[in-house]
Design a protein around this motif. Structure first.
Motif, mmCIF file in Angstrom:
data_model
loop_
_atom_site.group_PDB
_atom_site.id
_atom_site.type_symbol
_atom_site.label_atom_id
_atom_site.label_comp_id
_atom_site.label_asym_id
_atom_site.label_seq_id
_atom_site.Cartn_x
_atom_site.Cartn_y
_atom_site.Cartn_z
ATOM 1 N N ASN A 125 18.542 -14.861 16.650
ATOM 2 C CA ASN A 125 17.176 -14.637 16.180
ATOM 3 C C ASN A 125 17.082 -13.413 15.285
ATOM 4 N N HIS A 126 17.842 -12.395 15.663
ATOM 5 C CA HIS A 126 17.858 -11.188 14.848
ATOM 6 C C HIS A 126 18.373 -11.497 13.445
ATOM 7 N N ASN A 127 19.480 -12.251 13.404
ATOM 8 C CA ASN A 127 20.060 -12.609 12.107
ATOM 9 C C ASN A 127 19.095 -13.467 11.277
ATOM 10 N N ILE A 128 18.469 -14.425 11.928
ATOM 11 C CA ILE A 128 17.517 -15.289 11.203
ATOM 12 C C ILE A 128 16.429 -14.430 10.574
ATOM 13 N N LYS A 129 15.871 -13.532 11.384
ATOM 14 C CA LYS A 129 14.796 -12.675 10.885
ATOM 15 C C LYS A 129 15.257 -11.850 9.688
ATOM 16 N N SER A 130 16.466 -11.290 9.797
ATOM 17 C CA SER A 130 16.873 -10.400 8.716
ATOM 18 C C SER A 130 17.155 -11.205 7.442
ATOM 19 N N PHE A 131 17.666 -12.432 7.594
ATOM 20 C CA PHE A 131 17.862 -13.259 6.390
ATOM 21 C C PHE A 131 16.510 -13.651 5.774
ATOM 22 N N MET A 132 15.547 -13.897 6.622
ATOM 23 C CA MET A 132 14.235 -14.261 6.094
ATOM 24 C C MET A 132 13.588 -13.077 5.384
ATOM 25 N N LYS A 133 13.849 -11.893 5.890
ATOM 26 C CA LYS A 133 13.318 -10.699 5.209
ATOM 27 C C LYS A 133 13.901 -10.560 3.805
ATOM 28 N N GLN A 134 15.125 -11.078 3.657
ATOM 29 C CA GLN A 134 15.741 -11.047 2.318
ATOM 30 C C GLN A 134 15.162 -12.122 1.407
ATOM 31 N N GLY A 135 14.205 -12.880 1.940
ATOM 32 C CA GLY A 135 13.520 -13.853 1.087
ATOM 33 C C GLY A 135 13.994 -15.285 1.281
ATOM 34 N N MET A 136 14.880 -15.525 2.281
ATOM 35 C CA MET A 136 15.336 -16.908 2.515
ATOM 36 C C MET A 136 14.281 -17.728 3.238
ATOM 37 N N SER A 137 14.313 -19.033 3.021
ATOM 38 C CA SER A 137 13.465 -19.931 3.800
ATOM 39 C C SER A 137 14.068 -20.029 5.201
ATOM 40 N N TYR A 138 13.279 -20.517 6.164
ATOM 41 C CA TYR A 138 13.772 -20.612 7.534
ATOM 42 C C TYR A 138 15.056 -21.433 7.640
ATOM 43 N N PRO A 139 15.104 -22.656 7.077
ATOM 44 C CA PRO A 139 16.340 -23.440 7.233
ATOM 45 C C PRO A 139 17.564 -22.735 6.670
ATOM 46 N N SER A 140 17.400 -22.072 5.519
ATOM 47 C CA SER A 140 18.632 -21.485 4.987
ATOM 48 C C SER A 140 18.979 -20.199 5.737
ATOM 49 N N ALA A 141 17.982 -19.489 6.272
ATOM 50 C CA ALA A 141 18.272 -18.326 7.120
ATOM 51 C C ALA A 141 19.005 -18.768 8.393
ATOM 52 N N LEU A 142 18.536 -19.895 8.947
ATOM 53 C CA LEU A 142 19.160 -20.452 10.154
ATOM 54 C C LEU A 142 20.622 -20.772 9.885
ATOM 55 N N SER A 143 20.858 -21.458 8.795
ATOM 56 C CA SER A 143 22.220 -21.861 8.459
ATOM 57 C C SER A 143 23.112 -20.633 8.266
ATOM 58 N N HIS A 144 22.601 -19.627 7.559
ATOM 59 C CA HIS A 144 23.376 -18.403 7.371
ATOM 60 C C HIS A 144 23.630 -17.685 8.701
ATOM 61 N N ALA A 145 22.625 -17.717 9.571
ATOM 62 C CA ALA A 145 22.768 -17.035 10.861
ATOM 63 C C ALA A 145 23.853 -17.688 11.698
ATOM 64 N N TYR A 146 23.929 -19.024 11.631
ATOM 65 C CA TYR A 146 24.983 -19.718 12.387
ATOM 66 C C TYR A 146 26.347 -19.344 11.849
ATOM 67 N N THR A 147 26.483 -19.336 10.544
ATOM 68 C CA THR A 147 27.753 -18.970 9.924
ATOM 69 C C THR A 147 28.163 -17.569 10.380
ATOM 70 N N GLU A 148 27.188 -16.674 10.386
ATOM 71 C CA GLU A 148 27.389 -15.295 10.833
ATOM 72 C C GLU A 148 27.963 -15.253 12.243
ATOM 73 N N LEU A 149 27.509 -16.184 13.110
ATOM 74 C CA LEU A 149 27.983 -16.215 14.503
ATOM 75 C C LEU A 149 29.390 -16.791 14.611
ATOM 76 N N GLY A 150 29.939 -17.242 13.487
ATOM 77 C CA GLY A 150 31.302 -17.763 13.499
ATOM 78 C C GLY A 150 31.402 -19.219 13.941
ATOM 79 N N LEU A 151 30.285 -19.946 13.867
ATOM 80 C CA LEU A 151 30.346 -21.360 14.246
ATOM 81 C C LEU A 151 30.995 -22.157 13.117
ATOM 82 N N THR A 152 32.031 -22.858 13.427
ATOM 83 C CA THR A 152 32.694 -23.665 12.392
ATOM 84 C C THR A 152 32.624 -25.130 12.785
#
Lengths: 404, 404
Positions: A125-152
């Motif tokens: 959730n923290h990652n999603i929020k910070s990506f959204m603060k950078q101007g991302m839409s929710y879906p793309s923030a979510l996707s980036h946040a998952y990548t950040e967590l190392g999910l492959t």
């Protein structure tokens, strides 16, 4: 009798749905297939091509035994609320399992992802929020946040795919409500959800089928290879009976009128209208000559098309924040849209054990409880011309569940 | 220069209006004729046949020198408010007189009636109230109350006649605002206000002209004898430019949609929605397939057709009680719709003495102040199809005053 559930929109019912239905039945070894189906407005914030009654008939003729309505408070919602409403209702119908289509098709990968994400929820959730603060839409923030967590994709599901996201939320909802249903998933065949072109001999996405239906050069023969004959007949008879198929453009004058005539303070009370977007919506309503033109003017990086569409559906149906929040806490009723004789046997068997009251006739339902759904049906009918409009409005009150 | 005022709707401008205009000019010996004209929605709660811009051109071509708008807050109102707004604006324009058509045509009878009624106001209001308690509509209670006071047509005016009522209220408003304008009245020629059939060779009521225009068997030749050629040309070019004439039926889907989608608590905030009629309006909106059908279902003995129509206009334009009350306390601006070169000379002469600011361009106007009028114009445009709708909406912002 053993029941399995599917979560559907059937907009319209096509061969891909038929495949999913038949495979689900085999996989779950169910005696009865129950579909929880969005009503007249859909998850992506669009009016359904044909009414819930027509889509119920398509479902029953293709082998579904019971169709119940996913109430408006869950249907026109983000994946998590949509999934929570649908899974709660299948659970309330005493299903022992449910089965969804996904890009992954791997139930273990879903399990692993769910566990991993649950244990890292805060970080996520923290990652999603910070990506959204950078101007991302929710879906793309979510996707980036998952990548950040190392999910492959090897071990985990790809949570940027629309059906994976839904499946993930079904399973999350299952945990949330403490359901004992077993989850199955089937890999989707061929057509991607968003595909707009026909890609295989018999399977095409609903999106591409709708696109073909609304194209000026439409011929019925173009879609008959992609949908069962009973669906094709239902579509043809709907157009005959109600004059047209439903699409956003038919509601544009109403939305424009609403946006022009309502003060911003009122629009702000509507569900999903946030962050001052009401000013932008009002401004763009003047001078736009179509829904598409309006959407293109409103859209920003921050708001996805789907999010704005859903917001527009809520403005159109006047779904207030307060009522939507109350009604989406948990489903309060099971609205029965139709059943086969097999479905009726199941209902008779389980009736007294069901966790929620069944509404089969609107006249005997609590009006406040079901208000959002009745209202949505009335507004949906407003997309038609008279005499079709009045006829469709009456259906909501007069229709007993369809029996096929 | 000496100015005289007339209060008009010109829906559309016809030979009766021309007669009144020319006689008024003679009688008042004015150099300049000023018309205060209802905007796009009219006193009887109807959309005007053609926009205020087109009606302004008709007026100017027929000899009016200056056309100013009667703001929405006064135009779609009962006779007393309508008259108060109109007389206040003519007074603000420095008119030295005004002239109205009436069934009576006798200014002394108006004076006598006004004096008599002023001195018996309490008794009169008491009688009106008690007749209404017996279930009468306001107009018929008013008429009975006058009879009760012993007013007879020989000495007094017949206050059941629509133009006498308006004239009476003009003179009452004159007293209320302490105006020095002199009142003139001219007997109306031939056609009664409500006459639906053509009764004379050159004079017909606006009602009958509109009826002819909307009749399926309409031929232009039927009306050309009743309206000046410049009006006929203006009508024809409006239809050419905007695709149709405006009528209530074109707004019915919007009104129905509004009534269906808005909660009763919100409808109750709309001006003139009183006594729980909001429930009745909502109920009748379902199942009605036309505005006429809806009105016939809503109408009761207590509510006149006109009163319900006005209520519906306010619902359509979303005119709230609060804003209507604030804005109808007194006109705050003079919205200039058009002028002749003679009218322009007058304006230059009196400009610095005027009691209210003149708005000739919307871009420089206070948005809150003029909100109801701009909103009414936007909603009025919603009665058209695209591309006409967008075109008419733009006019409100882009039009400088018409100059003829």
């Amino acid at each position: 009798m053993k029941a399995a559930g599917v979560v559907v929109e059937y907009n319209p019912f096509h061969n891909g749905h038929l495949h999913h239905l038949e495979e689900s039945k085999k996989m779950t070894e169910a005696d009865v297939m129950i579909a929880v189906m969005s009503g007249n407005f859909l998850q992506r914030g669009e009016p359904a091509l044909v009414s819930k009654w027509a889509r119920t008939k398509m479902a029953l003729k293709a082998g579904v035994d019971i169709v119940i309505e996913l109430p408006y408070a869950f249907a026109a919602q983000q994946a998590d609320q949509f999934a929570f409403g649908a899974i709660s209702l299948l659970d309330a119908m005493n299903c022992s399992s449910y089965c969804f289509g996904s890009e992954s098709g791997n139930p273990e990968a879903f399990e692993r992802t769910l566990q991993y994400v649950s244990s890292s929820e805060k970080e996520l959730n923290h990652n999603i929020k910070s990506f959204m603060k950078q101007g991302m839409s929710y879906p793309s923030a979510l996707s980036h946040a998952y990548t950040e967590l190392g999910l492959t994709e090897a071990d985990y599901i790809d949570l940027t795919k629309p059906n994976n996201i839904l499946g993930f939320h079904y399973m999350k909802a299952e945990v949330r409500i403490g359901s004992n249903m077993k989850a199955y998933t089937i890999p989707r065949k061929n057509a991607d959800y968003h595909d707009e072109d026909f890609t295989s001999a018999t399977i095409a996405s609903a999106t591409s089928i709708r696109k073909a239906i609304f194209s000026p050069a439409f011929k019925e023969s173009v879609i008959t290879q992609y949908i069962p004959p009973s669906s094709a007949r239902e579509l043809a008879s709907y157009k005959e009976e109600f004059g047209r198929f439903h699409q956003w453009e038919d509601y544009w004058p109403l939305l424009q009128y609403k946006l022009l005539s309502m003060p911003v303070g009122y629009l702000r009370e509507i569900y999903e209208v946030e962050e001052g977007i009401e000013y932008r919506l009002k401004e763009c309503a003047i001078g736009s000559t179509s829904f598409k033109g309006f959407m293109e003017r409103v859209k920003t990086k921050r708001y996805t098309w789907t999010r704005i569409q859903r917001m527009c559906i809520h403005i159109l149906t006047n779904a207030a924040k307060k009522e939507m929040k109350e009604k989406s806490e948990a489903p309060e009723y099971i609205r029965l849209l139709g059943m086969s004789s097999n479905g009726r046997r199941y209902l008779n068997e389980v009736k007294k054990d069901l966790k929620l009251p069944i509404i089969s006739k609107l006249s005997s339902a609590d009006k406040d409880m079901i208000h959002l759904d009745v209202n949505a049906s009335n507004i949906y009918a407003m997309g038609l011309q008279e005499p079709f409009r009045g006829k469709l409005m009456k259906l909501e009150f007069a229709s007993p569940p369809k029996i096929v």
